[in-house]
Design a protein around this motif. Structure first.
Motif, PDB file in Angstrom:
ATOM      1  N   LYS A 138      22.016 -57.962  40.391  1.00 49.48           N
ATOM      2  CA  LYS A 138      20.685 -58.304  39.906  1.00 49.48           C
ATOM      3  C   LYS A 138      20.072 -57.090  39.200  1.00 49.48           C
TER       4      LYS A 138
ATOM      5  N   TYR B  89      21.746 -67.975  48.587  1.00 45.86           N
ATOM      6  CA  TYR B  89      21.707 -66.574  48.143  1.00 45.86           C
ATOM      7  C   TYR B  89      22.778 -66.335  47.088  1.00 45.86           C
TER       8      TYR B  89
ATOM      9  N   TYR C 135      17.501 -59.681  53.681  1.00 45.49           N
ATOM     10  CA  TYR C 135      17.732 -59.355  52.276  1.00 45.49           C
ATOM     11  C   TYR C 135      16.483 -59.475  51.409  1.00 45.49           C
ATOM     12  N   CYS C 136      15.314 -59.676  52.055  1.00 46.03           N
ATOM     13  CA  CYS C 136      14.085 -59.779  51.261  1.00 46.03           C
ATOM     14  C   CYS C 136      13.901 -58.504  50.447  1.00 46.03           C
ATOM     15  N   GLU C 137      13.391 -58.685  49.241  1.00 44.93           N
ATOM     16  CA  GLU C 137      13.113 -57.498  48.427  1.00 44.93           C
ATOM     17  C   GLU C 137      11.935 -56.733  48.988  1.00 44.93           C
ATOM     18  N   GLU C 138      10.950 -57.511  49.456  1.00 47.44           N
ATOM     19  CA  GLU C 138       9.743 -56.880  49.959  1.00 47.44           C
ATOM     20  C   GLU C 138       9.683 -57.191  51.440  1.00 47.44           C
TER      21      GLU C 138
ATOM     22  N   ILE D   4       7.505 -56.969  54.889  1.00 49.91           N
ATOM     23  CA  ILE D   4       6.090 -56.775  55.234  1.00 49.91           C
ATOM     24  C   ILE D   4       5.881 -55.636  56.227  1.00 49.91           C
TER      25      ILE D   4
ATOM     26  N   THR E  69       7.729 -54.179  45.836  1.00 49.89           N
ATOM     27  CA  THR E  69       8.318 -54.087  44.507  1.00 49.89           C
ATOM     28  C   THR E  69       7.223 -53.947  43.457  1.00 49.89           C
TER      29      THR E  69
ATOM     30  N   ALA F 283       6.759 -54.366  39.492  1.00 48.02           N
ATOM     31  CA  ALA F 283       7.351 -54.850  38.247  1.00 48.02           C
ATOM     32  C   ALA F 283       6.411 -54.479  37.100  1.00 48.02           C
TER      33      ALA F 283
ATOM     34  N   HIS G 258      11.687 -64.016  62.124  1.00 43.77           N
ATOM     35  CA  HIS G 258      12.256 -64.288  60.801  1.00 43.77           C
ATOM     36  C   HIS G 258      13.752 -64.571  60.897  1.00 43.77           C
TER      37      HIS G 258
ATOM     38  N   ARG H 230       8.697 -63.338  41.642  1.00 46.02           N
ATOM     39  CA  ARG H 230       9.496 -62.113  41.775  1.00 46.02           C
ATOM     40  C   ARG H 230      10.151 -62.037  43.157  1.00 46.02           C
ATOM     41  N   LEU H 231       9.456 -62.541  44.166  1.00 47.31           N
ATOM     42  CA  LEU H 231       9.976 -62.421  45.528  1.00 47.31           C
ATOM     43  C   LEU H 231      10.838 -63.607  45.942  1.00 47.31           C
TER      44      LEU H 231
ATOM     45  N   VAL I 121      10.049 -66.832  54.692  1.00 48.42           N
ATOM     46  CA  VAL I 121      10.140 -65.520  55.347  1.00 48.42           C
ATOM     47  C   VAL I 121       9.912 -64.395  54.351  1.00 48.42           C
ATOM     48  N   ARG I 122       9.972 -64.707  53.079  1.00 46.72           N
ATOM     49  CA  ARG I 122       9.826 -63.668  52.070  1.00 46.72           C
ATOM     50  C   ARG I 122       8.400 -63.557  51.531  1.00 46.72           C
TER      51      ARG I 122
END
Lengths: 346, 648
Positions: free
Chosen positions: A71, A101, A235-238, A240, A247, A249, A283, B582-583, B624-625
């Motif tokens: 990515k 995914y 694997y979340c980008e962000e 909490i 992130t 952008a 989660h 984005r997420l 969850v994201r």
């Protein structure tokens, strides 16, 4: 036991014929017999591959890493990536597929059955033989016992004495979803699923005792996030719990940056640690496939499996849900059944 | 962010709030907040002067957002948003802090309740400070209606709607419309013939140019949303072309199969090819697939051979029809509580239920209007009527009162006495509930003019003895034990939702109550609306009711549909879900979780259909994201509200 030569041949052929762009597997590490993950891309590297009880890592994590890298590079792979997957790794891949995914055709699953063995627990090895897998030169399973070789010579012990707890309780040592599988599907009854959880609940049998227990565990968390880093489901980008993952952008406005929700502070204090671990456990509800990697990598030995298997057992008992059993079914928390045990909704 | 200018308006609600909460203290506490430039309290904020003071305060103080601390937003959110709009603000810059239902009504301690009211108000101030100005979403309307169920409720609703100029699709599961009402002999409290008053309406259904009648049909799937539904309806094969059928009865005469006639509740028999009753609509025979020898000319084929009109077609196929509609009326009616649940009452040969008794009394019924007991077809001279069979019995059966049994039992007793003047009628009852125009007088006439003996008490034992039924009970008024040797017993069974109610509720995504009846949106203020917008309820599917009530509710539902479909465009709330693309990893959990099918994936990312979305937030809770949130209820707003409530 599976035939190692066959594993190497399969991997080599896949690379020679150009059917896959890489193979994720295990190779011998630099110390003793302890295996380490490896990504090979050339056919001749296939000879490095190993498969033995020191192959503890959940390699599904590297599929996630691969995705993130692709990515980042804005690449679309033209070929699948192959992965050596034992039962738990394959279950993790199923959850990742369930969550879209990546696509099924983008991964080639080279399944290896654990049959009646499992992988080592280094802690148990230390306890039994006074050495960990880095000090062993060889280990094999002769059907009933482990035979390990170290500087002390050859020693034997029952499998369960050195086997990782999650392997003793393993629900599915055979990678059901696969493209090719080595080894047989064998029934095993080392310990019932959730046995360790049951023992814990008998010892800490009141709410107060359990809270004391967990407070003690979380108090010593240093928030290194090793558990999160090793988990293929995280694997979340962000995330909490950790503002450095936010992130940014090109279209992120200053106001957005300023207004980020900080549910949990980064400081490793009691309440924040509890917030972190509880959020992570929730989660993972219906997603954790009990590879036990979080607990293995924890430098302060927090028994995270107890938390995750508790939710897994609830999901199984209350909703008949088994994480990693099927790609087609909807995830635990996103589905509703008419025979839901709660009657607040009809 | 530029500094907000929020106004807080605290309502006393007479003494509803002010008795428990120190409203002046709430206003004072809010005035101390940085973003609050104006805070005041008033005795009735929703009154005209109260509303005007809100509008004036917005203008005077150049407010950009408003919080009203008052009752539930279900009640006055709309009122105060209109005020905000009238003062030149966007509607969605106004939020309600519920300090009545969620505070004053549930607490006694004034100091603690006041502290809580302050925190609730503060959380609304925090929320409103990040509210976006949103514009309502307008959508088009399909001016057609689907009515499910062809009993009196469905018939009445269809006629009202068709006469208002809307096209109606009336779907009935059985071979004819008419429902339970067409099975009745006479109706209380006037004793007019049920068939005589209903059949003209049934004829009108077939003749009405705006009504499409689909019998032997079931609603299989409904998609879409208020104003724009799409229904898939299964039209089952009846193997007889109703346009060709001349109702000559030749086919039934030759049919070798004899099965119980469900329309007469098993008292009479019919053939595999049959017409439910003479006035059936559509006026046609129908072939019952389950009892026919096999729709195969080699096996039988007698009916087809004799049919001169050529109406019978063994190759007829079931087919699915798709209808576009704007609103739905659900009128799926009731069934009687099954005698199988009743233990010792259940299996007595001469114990009949209310509907069987109706068929006996009916002039067109299986006994041609004679009351005859099932075992030997003799006229019963002692008949015991038992009320509340299955009703008002939370321990074993239904906890609710079925409402109509007191009246129909009184009617049955009178009909019996009119048919058998020398017979004796006994009624066992718990209470007599005869609220309704002319109802009490009717019951009195049953007792006095028709000499029915009313015994207040439950039956304690009942069994068959030498061709009679022995009924033991206790008359609690005289304190005497009673023993009656009866020829026949009539059970006033409880009403329960019809067998298909659970299924249709699921198909339409409307709720059911604890007893399985369809759930109305509000028990008092929205009694004919379901919880899903655009779907309305009529008749006994919503709760036990008699014919006058059913007809009223059907007309009310029709009026609600007219109100809805008369609008040029429907307004949908813009507080819908928004994807933070984005997420989003495209895991589809929100797609699975959305109860309204409002989310789909596009290029691997979730996309929300603003029109379908109800803003319920299930997606947001599932993700969850944190990649999906509801506008004006974002995670940041929720976090700040929690902070305010916890005084962090």
């Amino acid at each position: 036991m599976i035939n190692l030569q066959e594993l190497r041949t399969r991997a080599r052929d896949l690379l020679t014929k150009g059917e896959v762009r890489a193979v994720v597997g295990y190779r011998r590490g630099s110390r003793g017999m302890a295996a380490e993950p490896v990504v090979i891309t050339r056919p001749e590297e296939a000879a490095q591959l190993v498969w033995d009880p020191s192959c503890v890592h959940n390699l599904a994590l590297y599929l996630v890493e691969d995705r993130k890298l692709l990515k980042h590079r804005r690449q679309t792979p033209d070929k699948p990536i192959a992965i050596v997957a034992k039962g738990c790794d394959a279950r993790a891949i199923v959850v990742l597929l369930q969550e879209n995914y990546f696509k099924r055709e983008e991964v080639y699953i080279l399944g290896v059955s654990c049959e009646e063995t499992g992988v080592f627990s280094d802690q148990k090895l230390m306890r039994r033989f006074g050495v960990n897998s880095q000090a062993l030169t060889d280990a094999r399973f002769d059907g009933t016992d482990y035979v390990v070789t170290s500087a002390e010579g050859e020693q034997r012990c029952a499998a369960r004495e050195v086997m990782a707890e999650r392997c003793l309780e393993c629900r599915q040592p055979f990678p059901k979803v696969n493209d090719v599988v080595l080894g047989e599907e064998k029934a095993r009854t080392l310990e019932a699923p959730f046995a360790a959880l049951g023992r814990f609940e008998q010892t800490a049998n009141t709410q107060v005792a359990r809270w004391d227990f967990w407070k003690r565990q979380f108090d010593r968390c240093i928030r290194c996030f090793a558990c999160r880093s090793v988990c293929p489901m995280c694997y979340c980008e962000e995330c909490i719990v950790d503002s450095i993952t936010f992130t940014v952008a090109p279209d992120t406005t200053a106001e957005e940056k300023a207004n980020r929700v900080r549910w949990i502070q980064r400081s490793a204090t009691g309440s924040e640690n509890i917030g972190y671990h509880m959020t992570r456990a929730l989660h993972l509800a219906g997603r954790c496939i009990d590879c036990g990697e979080c607990e293995r990598v924890c430098p302060v030995h927090i028994p995270l499996r107890l938390l995750n298997t508790k939710l897994e057992r609830d999901a199984r008992e209350k909703f008949g849900y088994e994480p990693g059993a099927s790609i087609e079914v909807a995830s635990l928390v996103s589905s509703f059944r008419d025979d839901d045990p709660n009657d607040f909704i009809r | 962010m530029t500094k907000k200018r929020t106004g807080v308006f605290v309502c006393h609600c007479g003494s509803n709030i002010a008795a428990t909460v120190d409203v002046a203290a709430v206003a004072a506490a809010m005035a101390g907040e940085e973003s609050v430039v104006c805070a005041r309290d008033y005795v009735y904020m929703c009154s005209d002067p109260g509303q005007n003071s809100v509008i004036q305060a917005i203008k005077d103080n150049q407010l950009d957002s408003v919080v009203v601390s008052c009752c539930s937003p279900n009640l006055h959110e709309k009122t105060f948003r209109e005020n905000a709009k009238a003062a030149g603000l966007n509607d969605f810059t106004c939020e309600i802090a519920n300090i009545r239902e969620q505070c004053s009504w549930v607490h006694k301690d004034r100091a603690k309740a006041t502290a809580k009211a302050i925190r609730i108000s503060l959380s609304a101030v925090k929320r409103v400070s990040r509210n976006l100005a949103l514009e309502p979403i307008g959508i088009g309307v399909t001016r057609r209606v689907l009515v499910v169920g062809g009993g009196i409720a469905g018939i009445q609703a269809s006629l009202d709607l068709a006469n208002s100029g809307f096209e109606v699709v009336l779907v009935e599961k059985n071979a004819t419309i008419g429902g339970h009402m067409i099975q009745l002999s006479e109706t209380f409290p006037t004793l007019d013939c049920s068939q005589c008053i209903l059949s003209p309406k049934m004829v009108e259904i077939t003749r009405h140019p705006k009504i499409t009648l689909m019998t032997s049909s079931e609603v299989q799937e409904v998609t879409g949303y208020v104003g724009n539904f799409r229904a898939k309806i299964l039209k089952k094969a009846t193997y007889v072309d109703p346009d060709k059928c001349k109702i000559c009865d030749d086919c039934a005469k030759v049919c070798p199969v004899v099965v119980p006639n469900q329309y007469d509740l098993g008292i009479s028999a019919r053939r595999a090819i049959y017409i439910p009753f003479a006035q059936a609509i559509p006026a046609s025979y129908t072939l019952d697939e389950s009892s026919c020898l096999g729709l195969n000319p080699v096996v039988c084929g007698k009916c087809k051979d004799v049919c001169e009109a050529g109406a019978i077609d063994y190759d007829m196929q079931s087919r699915t029809v798709t209808e576009e509609i704007g609103a739905i009326v659900v009128a799926t009616g009731f069934d009687l509580y099954s005698q199988d649940h009743l233990g010792e009452y259940g299996h007595l040969e001469n114990a009949v239920d209310g509907l069987q008794f109706e068929r006996m009394c009916s002039a067109s019924g299986p006994t041609k209007g004679k009351v005859l007991r099932p075992s030997d077809h003799k006229e019963p001279k002692d008949v015991v009527f038992i009320q509340c069979v299955g009703s008002r019995d939370p321990a074993r059966h239904c906890s609710y009162c079925s409402k109509i049994c007191c009246m129909y039992t009184a009617k049955h007793a009178r009909l019996y006495k009119h048919h058998v003047p020398d017979g004796r009628a006994y009624v066992f009852y718990i209470d007599i509930r005869s609220g309704g125009k002319g109802y009490e007088e009717f019951v009195q006439r049953t007792m006095e003019d028709d000499e029915t003996l009313y015994l207040r008490g439950r039956v304690s034992k009942i069994y068959e003895d030498n061709g009679k039924i022995r009924v033991y009970g206790n008359d609690t008024l005289s304190g005497q034990n009673v023993e009656i040797e009866a020829d026949m017993v009539v059970l006033a069974l409880a009403m329960q939702p019809s067998a298909g109610t659970a299924e249709i509720a699921k198909t339409l995504k409307i709720g059911r109550d604890k007893d399985g009846f369809l759930q109305e949106a509000h028990p008092k203020l929205r009694p004919v609306e379901s919880v899903t917008a655009g779907i309305f309820l009529a008749g006994a599917a919503q709760g036990p009711k008699d014919i006058p009530e059913t007809v009223s509710q059907a007309s009310a539902a029709a009026a609600k549909v007219v109100t809805l479909l008369s609008q040029p465009r429907l307004i949908r709330s813009p507080t819908v879900a928004r994807v933070r693309s984005r997420l989003c990893t495209g895991c589809e959990m929100c797609v699975d979780a959305c109860p309204y099918d409002a989310i789909h994936l596009e290029n691997g990312k979730a996309v929300v259909n603003d029109v379908l979305c109800e803003g319920c937030g299930t997606c947001s809770a599932t993700c969850v994201r944190a990649a999906i949130e509801v506008k004006n209820a974002t995670p940041l707003q929720i976090q700040e509200m929690i902070g305010a409530v916890l005084s962090l």
